[in-house]
Design a protein around this motif. Structure first.
Motif, short mmCIF file in Angstrom:
data_model
loop_
_atom_site.label_atom_id
_atom_site.label_comp_id
_atom_site.label_asym_id
_atom_site.label_seq_id
_atom_site.Cartn_x
_atom_site.Cartn_y
_atom_site.Cartn_z
N GLN A 132 -0.32 13.22 14.80
CA GLN A 132 -1.37 12.49 15.63
C GLN A 132 -2.34 11.66 14.98
O GLN A 132 -2.91 12.48 14.17
N LEU A 133 -2.76 10.49 15.23
CA LEU A 133 -3.96 9.84 14.60
C LEU A 133 -5.05 10.33 15.57
O LEU A 133 -5.11 10.57 16.71
N SER A 134 -6.20 10.84 14.92
CA SER A 134 -7.20 11.68 15.58
C SER A 134 -7.99 10.40 16.36
O SER A 134 -8.21 9.43 16.09
N ALA A 135 -8.35 11.04 17.82
CA ALA A 135 -9.04 10.29 18.67
C ALA A 135 -10.33 9.57 18.04
O ALA A 135 -10.64 8.34 18.32
N ASP A 136 -11.04 10.45 17.32
CA ASP A 136 -12.34 9.98 16.75
C ASP A 136 -12.14 8.75 15.80
O ASP A 136 -13.08 7.94 15.49
N THR A 137 -11.10 8.82 14.98
CA THR A 137 -10.93 7.78 13.98
C THR A 137 -10.72 6.72 14.67
O THR A 137 -11.08 5.54 14.31
N LEU A 138 -9.77 6.54 15.82
CA LEU A 138 -9.21 5.43 16.61
C LEU A 138 -10.70 4.76 17.10
O LEU A 138 -10.76 3.63 17.13
N LEU A 139 -11.36 5.67 17.96
CA LEU A 139 -12.72 5.02 18.54
C LEU A 139 -13.57 4.59 17.44
O LEU A 139 -13.97 3.44 17.80
N GLY A 140 -13.77 5.24 16.54
CA GLY A 140 -14.67 4.67 15.32
C GLY A 140 -14.01 3.20 14.94
O GLY A 140 -14.90 2.40 14.79
N THR A 141 -12.76 3.19 14.71
CA THR A 141 -12.38 1.88 14.27
C THR A 141 -12.52 0.89 15.13
O THR A 141 -12.85 -0.31 14.91
N ILE A 142 -12.28 1.08 16.69
CA ILE A 142 -12.42 0.04 17.70
C ILE A 142 -13.84 -0.26 17.75
O ILE A 142 -14.14 -1.38 17.83
N LEU A 143 -14.75 0.47 17.74
CA LEU A 143 -16.55 0.31 17.82
C LEU A 143 -16.83 -0.51 16.70
O LEU A 143 -17.39 -1.41 16.76
N GLY A 144 -16.16 -0.04 15.39
CA GLY A 144 -16.58 -0.72 14.41
C GLY A 144 -16.17 -2.17 14.15
O GLY A 144 -16.72 -2.93 14.01
N ILE A 145 -14.84 -2.41 14.66
CA ILE A 145 -14.24 -3.76 14.95
C ILE A 145 -15.08 -4.76 15.78
O ILE A 145 -15.49 -5.77 15.65
N TYR A 146 -15.36 -4.14 17.09
CA TYR A 146 -16.29 -4.66 17.98
C TYR A 146 -17.73 -5.10 17.43
O TYR A 146 -18.06 -6.22 17.62
N LEU A 147 -18.25 -4.43 16.82
CA LEU A 147 -19.56 -4.49 16.22
C LEU A 147 -19.40 -5.90 15.25
O LEU A 147 -20.35 -6.73 15.40
N VAL A 148 -18.25 -5.51 14.35
CA VAL A 148 -18.04 -6.73 13.12
C VAL A 148 -17.95 -7.73 14.16
O VAL A 148 -18.44 -8.88 13.61
N SER A 149 -16.98 -7.87 14.82
CA SER A 149 -16.54 -9.28 15.67
C SER A 149 -17.74 -9.79 16.40
O SER A 149 -17.97 -10.94 16.31
N TYR A 150 -18.33 -9.13 17.06
CA TYR A 150 -19.69 -9.55 17.83
C TYR A 150 -20.65 -10.13 16.85
O TYR A 150 -21.14 -11.32 17.19
N TYR A 151 -21.03 -9.48 15.99
CA TYR A 151 -22.24 -9.99 15.05
C TYR A 151 -21.66 -11.10 14.20
O TYR A 151 -22.52 -12.16 13.78
N VAL A 152 -20.34 -11.04 13.93
CA VAL A 152 -19.69 -12.10 13.04
C VAL A 152 -19.66 -13.45 13.91
O VAL A 152 -20.26 -14.70 13.39
N THR A 153 -19.25 -13.36 14.96
CA THR A 153 -19.31 -14.58 16.11
C THR A 153 -20.78 -15.15 16.37
O THR A 153 -20.95 -16.32 16.38
N LYS A 154 -21.73 -14.38 16.62
CA LYS A 154 -22.92 -14.52 16.65
C LYS A 154 -23.66 -15.51 15.59
O LYS A 154 -24.33 -16.46 15.61
N SER A 155 -23.45 -14.86 14.23
CA SER A 155 -23.99 -15.42 13.29
C SER A 155 -23.22 -16.81 12.80
O SER A 155 -23.85 -17.69 12.39
N LYS A 156 -21.90 -16.83 13.38
CA LYS A 156 -21.14 -18.16 12.98
C LYS A 156 -21.66 -19.27 13.91
O LYS A 156 -22.21 -20.37 13.40
N ILE A 157 -22.18 -18.85 15.24
CA ILE A 157 -22.89 -19.77 15.92
C ILE A 157 -24.26 -20.30 15.43
O ILE A 157 -24.63 -21.43 15.60
N ARG A 158 -24.92 -19.32 15.07
CA ARG A 158 -26.29 -19.59 14.36
C ARG A 158 -26.13 -20.47 13.25
O ARG A 158 -27.00 -21.43 12.95
N SER A 159 -25.06 -20.23 12.31
CA SER A 159 -24.99 -20.99 11.36
C SER A 159 -24.61 -22.41 11.58
O SER A 159 -24.55 -23.16 10.61
N ALA A 160 -23.50 -22.47 12.61
CA ALA A 160 -23.35 -23.79 12.87
C ALA A 160 -24.27 -24.93 13.57
O ALA A 160 -23.78 -26.00 13.63
N GLU A 161 -25.45 -24.36 13.62
CA GLU A 161 -26.40 -25.51 14.19
C GLU A 161 -26.80 -26.27 13.21
O GLU A 161 -26.83 -26.25 12.05
#
Lengths: 161, 66
Positions: A132-161
């Motif tokens: 079994q894949l441990s729940a904390d690893t999975l949760l950490g991955t999901i939260l990490g991907i969320y943070l990366v996706s959110y801030y990358v999208t925001k910086s893309k919008i900022r840099s496209a100005e």
């Protein structure tokens, strides 16, 4: 106490806490559901960062690395810090940032599910059995991907100005 | 969707930041709307039309692809 009884009791407590949690997010009217996301104040980001830094650096200072994938307590602290950062508001929180947030959550959730099935399948292929894949690893991955996706999208919008 | 936000802003002599503060959104949101990357909600479109004192369909109009 019997283990099965304890497990049942814990399950009941979990369901009840879910109910209480949903009461916290209950909206007064249906229109309010679509208006704003409920988020923590902005300064919680700093608290989250401190929690992550402490949970990573303090055990390292004491020559005991907590975040090595086997010590779940360390991962819980890291995940808690990540969650606090994820659910903290930005300087200006508007409908576009809410949309970016929701899309990032969707992306990270899908990536988490795909990753879970892929890793389980890989484990089965490699070690000829399911571990079994441990729940904390999975949760950490999901939260990490969320943070990366959110801030990358925001910086893309900022840099496209 | 096409919009005349940049033109209307120039007429009123407003910067993106001024407009963003007036309607309570970020400057990035105004920029994204102007460049057609983001379609605002009805509420936001109505707020913008109120600032420019013009009907919504004079500022925003549907594209052939919409």
């Amino acid at each position: 106490m019997d283990t099965k009884l304890l497990q049942t009791l814990l399950f009941v407590v979990f369901i009840l806490s879910l109910g209480l949690f949903s009461l916290l997010f209950k909206e007064k009217n249906e229109e309010a559901v679509f208006k704003k996301l409920k988020l923590l104040p902005r300064w919680f980001k700093f608290i989250g960062l401190v929690i992550i830094l402490c949970s990573v650096s303090l055990p390292w200072i004491f020559q005991r690395l907590l975040v090595d994938g086997t010590n779940h307590l360390g991962m819980i602290y890291v995940n808690f810090g990540l969650s606090v950062i994820c659910f903290s508001r930005d300087k200006v929180e508007d409908e576009m940032s809410n949309l970016i947030r929701l899309k990032s959550f969707y992306r990270s959730f899908v990536a988490g599910i795909v990753g879970f099935f892929f890793l389980t399948w890989m484990e089965n292929r490699v070690s000829d059995g399911f571990s079994q894949l441990s729940a904390d690893t999975l949760l950490g991955t999901i939260l990490g991907i969320y943070l990366v996706s959110y801030y990358v999208t925001k910086s893309k919008i900022r840099s496209a100005e | 969707m096409q919009n005349r936000l940049k033109i209307e802003r120039a007429i009123k002599n407003l910067t993106q930041d001024d407009l963003a503060k007036l309607i309570g959104v970020s400057r990035q949101t105004i920029n994204s709307i102007e460049k057609g990357r983001y379609v605002p909600s009805t509420v936001l479109a109505l707020k913008i039309s109120k600032i420019f004192e013009k009907p919504v369909n004079e500022i925003f109009e549907l594209d052939n692809s919409d």
